[in-house]
Design a protein around this motif. Structure first.
Motif, PDB file in Angstrom:
ATOM      1  N   GLN A 294      30.539  -0.019  91.531  1.00  0.00           N
ATOM      2  CA  GLN A 294      29.301   0.182  90.547  1.00  0.00           C
ATOM      3  C   GLN A 294      29.622   1.553  89.882  1.00  0.00           C
ATOM      4  OE1 GLN A 294      25.689   1.530  92.649  1.00  0.00           O
ATOM      5  NE2 GLN A 294      24.371   1.287  90.791  1.00  0.00           N
ATOM      6  N   ASN A 295      29.427   1.582  88.565  1.00  0.00           N
ATOM      7  CA  ASN A 295      29.833   2.792  87.505  1.00  0.00           C
ATOM      8  C   ASN A 295      31.016   2.877  87.463  1.00  0.00           C
ATOM      9  OD1 ASN A 295      28.674   4.153  85.505  1.00  0.00           O
ATOM     10  ND2 ASN A 295      29.091   6.078  87.027  1.00  0.00           N
ATOM     11  N   ALA A 296      31.827   1.574  87.430  1.00  0.00           N
ATOM     12  CA  ALA A 296      33.335   1.614  87.375  1.00  0.00           C
ATOM     13  C   ALA A 296      33.605   0.656  86.170  1.00  0.00           C
ATOM     14  CB  ALA A 296      33.967   1.348  88.435  1.00  0.00           C
ATOM     15  N   VAL A 297      34.757   1.010  85.375  1.00  0.00           N
ATOM     16  CA  VAL A 297      35.203   0.007  84.325  1.00  0.00           C
ATOM     17  C   VAL A 297      36.598  -0.319  84.543  1.00  0.00           C
ATOM     18  CG1 VAL A 297      33.409   0.916  82.766  1.00  0.00           C
ATOM     19  CG2 VAL A 297      35.907   2.223  82.837  1.00  0.00           C
ATOM     20  N   ASN A 298      36.884  -1.390  84.002  1.00  0.00           N
ATOM     21  CA  ASN A 298      38.352  -1.918  83.936  1.00  0.00           C
ATOM     22  C   ASN A 298      38.545  -1.768  82.447  1.00  0.00           C
ATOM     23  OD1 ASN A 298      38.329  -2.442  86.705  1.00  0.00           O
ATOM     24  ND2 ASN A 298      37.368  -4.440  86.470  1.00  0.00           N
ATOM     25  N   ILE A 299      40.040  -1.301  82.570  1.00  0.00           N
ATOM     26  CA  ILE A 299      40.522  -1.119  81.032  1.00  0.00           C
ATOM     27  C   ILE A 299      41.542  -2.220  80.586  1.00  0.00           C
ATOM     28  CG2 ILE A 299      41.585   0.393  79.175  1.00  0.00           C
ATOM     29  CD1 ILE A 299      40.269   2.492  80.739  1.00  0.00           C
ATOM     30  N   LYS A 300      41.752  -2.839  79.584  1.00  0.00           N
ATOM     31  CA  LYS A 300      42.878  -3.633  79.277  1.00  0.00           C
ATOM     32  C   LYS A 300      43.322  -3.146  77.767  1.00  0.00           C
ATOM     33  CE  LYS A 300      42.816  -8.351  79.609  1.00  0.00           C
ATOM     34  NZ  LYS A 300      42.166  -9.756  79.342  1.00  0.00           N
ATOM     35  N   PHE A 301      44.511  -2.708  77.724  1.00  0.00           N
ATOM     36  CA  PHE A 301      45.236  -2.214  76.595  1.00  0.00           C
ATOM     37  C   PHE A 301      45.819  -3.494  75.943  1.00  0.00           C
ATOM     38  CE2 PHE A 301      45.180   1.734  78.933  1.00  0.00           C
ATOM     39  CZ  PHE A 301      44.595   2.391  78.118  1.00  0.00           C
ATOM     40  N   ILE A 302      45.587  -4.023  74.822  1.00  0.00           N
ATOM     41  CA  ILE A 302      45.929  -5.300  74.210  1.00  0.00           C
ATOM     42  C   ILE A 302      47.030  -4.724  72.943  1.00  0.00           C
ATOM     43  CG2 ILE A 302      45.198  -7.249  72.909  1.00  0.00           C
ATOM     44  CD1 ILE A 302      42.544  -6.795  73.977  1.00  0.00           C
ATOM     45  N   ILE A 303      48.211  -5.220  73.393  1.00  0.00           N
ATOM     46  CA  ILE A 303      49.307  -4.849  72.513  1.00  0.00           C
ATOM     47  C   ILE A 303      49.821  -5.899  71.705  1.00  0.00           C
ATOM     48  CG2 ILE A 303      51.534  -3.697  72.399  1.00  0.00           C
ATOM     49  CD1 ILE A 303      50.520  -2.607  75.546  1.00  0.00           C
ATOM     50  N   ASP A 304      49.898  -5.684  70.571  1.00  0.00           N
ATOM     51  CA  ASP A 304      50.623  -6.880  69.529  1.00  0.00           C
ATOM     52  C   ASP A 304      51.541  -6.186  68.858  1.00  0.00           C
ATOM     53  OD1 ASP A 304      51.215  -8.627  67.893  1.00  0.00           O
ATOM     54  OD2 ASP A 304      49.404  -8.933  66.883  1.00  0.00           O
ATOM     55  N   ARG A 305      52.867  -6.357  69.317  1.00  0.00           N
ATOM     56  CA  ARG A 305      54.329  -5.832  68.983  1.00  0.00           C
ATOM     57  C   ARG A 305      54.445  -6.047  67.628  1.00  0.00           C
ATOM     58  NH1 ARG A 305      58.560  -6.271  73.387  1.00  0.00           N
ATOM     59  NH2 ARG A 305      58.617  -8.326  72.524  1.00  0.00           N
ATOM     60  N   LYS A 306      54.198  -7.265  67.082  1.00  0.00           N
ATOM     61  CA  LYS A 306      54.666  -7.702  65.778  1.00  0.00           C
ATOM     62  C   LYS A 306      56.150  -7.962  65.870  1.00  0.00           C
ATOM     63  CE  LYS A 306      50.422  -7.142  63.712  1.00  0.00           C
ATOM     64  NZ  LYS A 306      49.656  -8.301  63.893  1.00  0.00           N
ATOM     65  N   THR A 307      56.650  -7.929  64.851  1.00  0.00           N
ATOM     66  CA  THR A 307      58.232  -7.958  64.557  1.00  0.00           C
ATOM     67  C   THR A 307      58.760  -6.750  64.513  1.00  0.00           C
ATOM     68  OG1 THR A 307      58.193  -8.430  62.510  1.00  0.00           O
ATOM     69  CG2 THR A 307      58.092 -10.394  63.801  1.00  0.00           C
ATOM     70  N   LYS A 308      60.363  -6.585  65.054  1.00  0.00           N
ATOM     71  CA  LYS A 308      60.871  -5.235  64.853  1.00  0.00           C
ATOM     72  C   LYS A 308      61.080  -5.007  63.330  1.00  0.00           C
ATOM     73  CE  LYS A 308      62.849  -4.218  69.029  1.00  0.00           C
ATOM     74  NZ  LYS A 308      64.208  -3.811  69.886  1.00  0.00           N
ATOM     75  N   VAL A 309      60.972  -3.871  62.807  1.00  0.00           N
ATOM     76  CA  VAL A 309      61.127  -3.493  61.451  1.00  0.00           C
ATOM     77  C   VAL A 309      62.702  -3.097  61.615  1.00  0.00           C
ATOM     78  CG1 VAL A 309      60.886  -1.693  59.819  1.00  0.00           C
ATOM     79  CG2 VAL A 309      59.097  -2.595  61.013  1.00  0.00           C
ATOM     80  N   ARG A 310      63.433  -3.805  60.352  1.00  0.00           N
ATOM     81  CA  ARG A 310      64.856  -3.705  60.380  1.00  0.00           C
ATOM     82  C   ARG A 310      64.908  -3.142  58.829  1.00  0.00           C
ATOM     83  NH1 ARG A 310      66.852  -6.379  64.192  1.00  0.00           N
ATOM     84  NH2 ARG A 310      65.931  -8.094  65.066  1.00  0.00           N
ATOM     85  N   ILE A 311      66.114  -2.447  58.719  1.00  0.00           N
ATOM     86  CA  ILE A 311      66.728  -1.856  57.502  1.00  0.00           C
ATOM     87  C   ILE A 311      67.224  -2.672  56.690  1.00  0.00           C
ATOM     88  CG2 ILE A 311      68.062  -0.138  56.519  1.00  0.00           C
ATOM     89  CD1 ILE A 311      68.286   1.192  59.190  1.00  0.00           C
ATOM     90  N   GLY A 312      66.776  -2.960  55.479  1.00  0.00           N
ATOM     91  CA  GLY A 312      66.993  -3.797  54.488  1.00  0.00           C
ATOM     92  C   GLY A 312      68.130  -3.310  53.630  1.00  0.00           C
ATOM     93  N   GLU A 313      67.863  -2.109  53.034  1.00  0.00           N
ATOM     94  CA  GLU A 313      68.718  -1.201  51.925  1.00  0.00           C
ATOM     95  C   GLU A 313      68.459  -0.102  52.192  1.00  0.00           C
ATOM     96  OE1 GLU A 313      69.639  -1.767  47.507  1.00  0.00           O
ATOM     97  OE2 GLU A 313      67.691  -2.300  48.083  1.00  0.00           O
ATOM     98  N   ILE A 314      69.346   0.818  51.966  1.00  0.00           N
ATOM     99  CA  ILE A 314      69.123   2.335  51.750  1.00  0.00           C
ATOM    100  C   ILE A 314      69.755   2.551  50.307  1.00  0.00           C
ATOM    101  CG2 ILE A 314      69.898   4.630  52.478  1.00  0.00           C
ATOM    102  CD1 ILE A 314      70.011   3.743  55.341  1.00  0.00           C
ATOM    103  N   VAL A 315      68.973   3.271  49.405  1.00  0.00           N
ATOM    104  CA  VAL A 315      69.366   3.853  48.235  1.00  0.00           C
ATOM    105  C   VAL A 315      69.338   5.199  48.164  1.00  0.00           C
ATOM    106  CG1 VAL A 315      68.532   3.602  45.599  1.00  0.00           C
ATOM    107  CG2 VAL A 315      67.969   1.645  47.255  1.00  0.00           C
ATOM    108  N   PHE A 316      70.297   5.721  47.462  1.00  0.00           N
ATOM    109  CA  PHE A 316      70.362   7.068  47.201  1.00  0.00           C
ATOM    110  C   PHE A 316      70.346   7.497  45.945  1.00  0.00           C
ATOM    111  CE2 PHE A 316      73.252   5.958  50.617  1.00  0.00           C
ATOM    112  CZ  PHE A 316      73.065   6.626  51.657  1.00  0.00           C
ATOM    113  N   GLU A 317      69.107   8.447  45.726  1.00  0.00           N
ATOM    114  CA  GLU A 317      68.899   8.674  44.164  1.00  0.00           C
ATOM    115  C   GLU A 317      69.595  10.320  44.073  1.00  0.00           C
ATOM    116  OE1 GLU A 317      64.785   8.125  43.115  1.00  0.00           O
ATOM    117  OE2 GLU A 317      65.025   5.726  43.883  1.00  0.00           O
ATOM    118  N   GLY A 318      69.751  10.521  43.007  1.00  0.00           N
ATOM    119  CA  GLY A 318      70.168  11.844  42.682  1.00  0.00           C
ATOM    120  C   GLY A 318      71.635  12.252  43.008  1.00  0.00           C
ATOM    121  N   ASN A 319      72.289  11.299  43.667  1.00  0.00           N
ATOM    122  CA  ASN A 319      73.715  11.788  43.975  1.00  0.00           C
ATOM    123  C   ASN A 319      74.577  11.584  42.966  1.00  0.00           C
ATOM    124  OD1 ASN A 319      76.093  11.688  45.756  1.00  0.00           O
ATOM    125  ND2 ASN A 319      75.863   9.578  45.798  1.00  0.00           N
TER     126      ASN A 319
END
Length: 174
Positions: free
Chosen positions: A81-106
């Motif tokens: 009584q007066n107790a709750v259960n918690i479920k954390f729902i995690i949607d990781r999606k896909t990992k972010v990857r590095i496509g390109e690095i651009v240097f400006e002002g160099n």
């Protein structure tokens, strides 16, 4: 005039059990370690839930899942009584990857030379980053490495004015 007030107080529910949906076994172990204040019998509050969601979010972002979504499902316990259960729902999606690095002002060095100064972000070749996971911590360290490179070449006042991250449209991200 006289006014009567009826005040009804109810104790906040206590957390009885919690679970993680969408997390792997090893991740659950790591999350439990990070969420030490989440214990059986702790009073349920919006602050506690928000704090736990933020810790889970940061945990996955640090692993390269920048687009992770975390939500919470709270249900009353069927027995206690007066107790709750918690479920954390995690949607990781896909990992972010590095496509390109651009240097400006160099103007002092070729971009390929600057790319070699980025030691934490592993590369296949000086400007080819596509298969690498993006991690905030490594990016912060590599910005320091870039400044160290400039300083070692006599540019003592070198500074990174800004850096921007932006998603690459899916069809370009091959």
């Amino acid at each position: 005039g006289v006014v009567d007030f009826d005040t009804v107080l109810q104790e906040r529910p206590r957390i009885y059990r919690w679970d993680y949906e969408g997390a792997k076994k090893g991740e659950i172990s790591d999350l439990k370690e990070k969420l030490q204040e989440l214990k059986r019998g702790v009073e349920l509050s919006e602050h506690l839930i928000n704090k736990c969601e933020n810790i889970i979010y940061d945990f996955y972002v640090d692993k390269g899942f920048r687009n992770v979504e975390v939500s919470t499902e709270i249900t009353n316990d069927a027995v206690v009584q007066n107790a709750v259960n918690i479920k954390f729902i995690i949607d990781r999606k896909t990992k972010v990857r590095i496509g390109e690095i651009v240097f400006e002002g160099n103007e002092a060095f070729p971009d390929k030379r600057l790319a070699r100064a980025l030691k934490k972000i592993h590369r296949v070749s000086p400007l080819f980053f596509q298969n690498n996971k993006f991690k905030e911590k490594e990016w912060a360290e590599d910005k320091e490495n870039l400044l160290d490179f400039y300083n070692s070449k006599g540019y003592r006042n070198a500074n990174i004015l800004s850096d921007s991250l932006y998603p690459i449209p899916e069809k370009e991200n091959r």
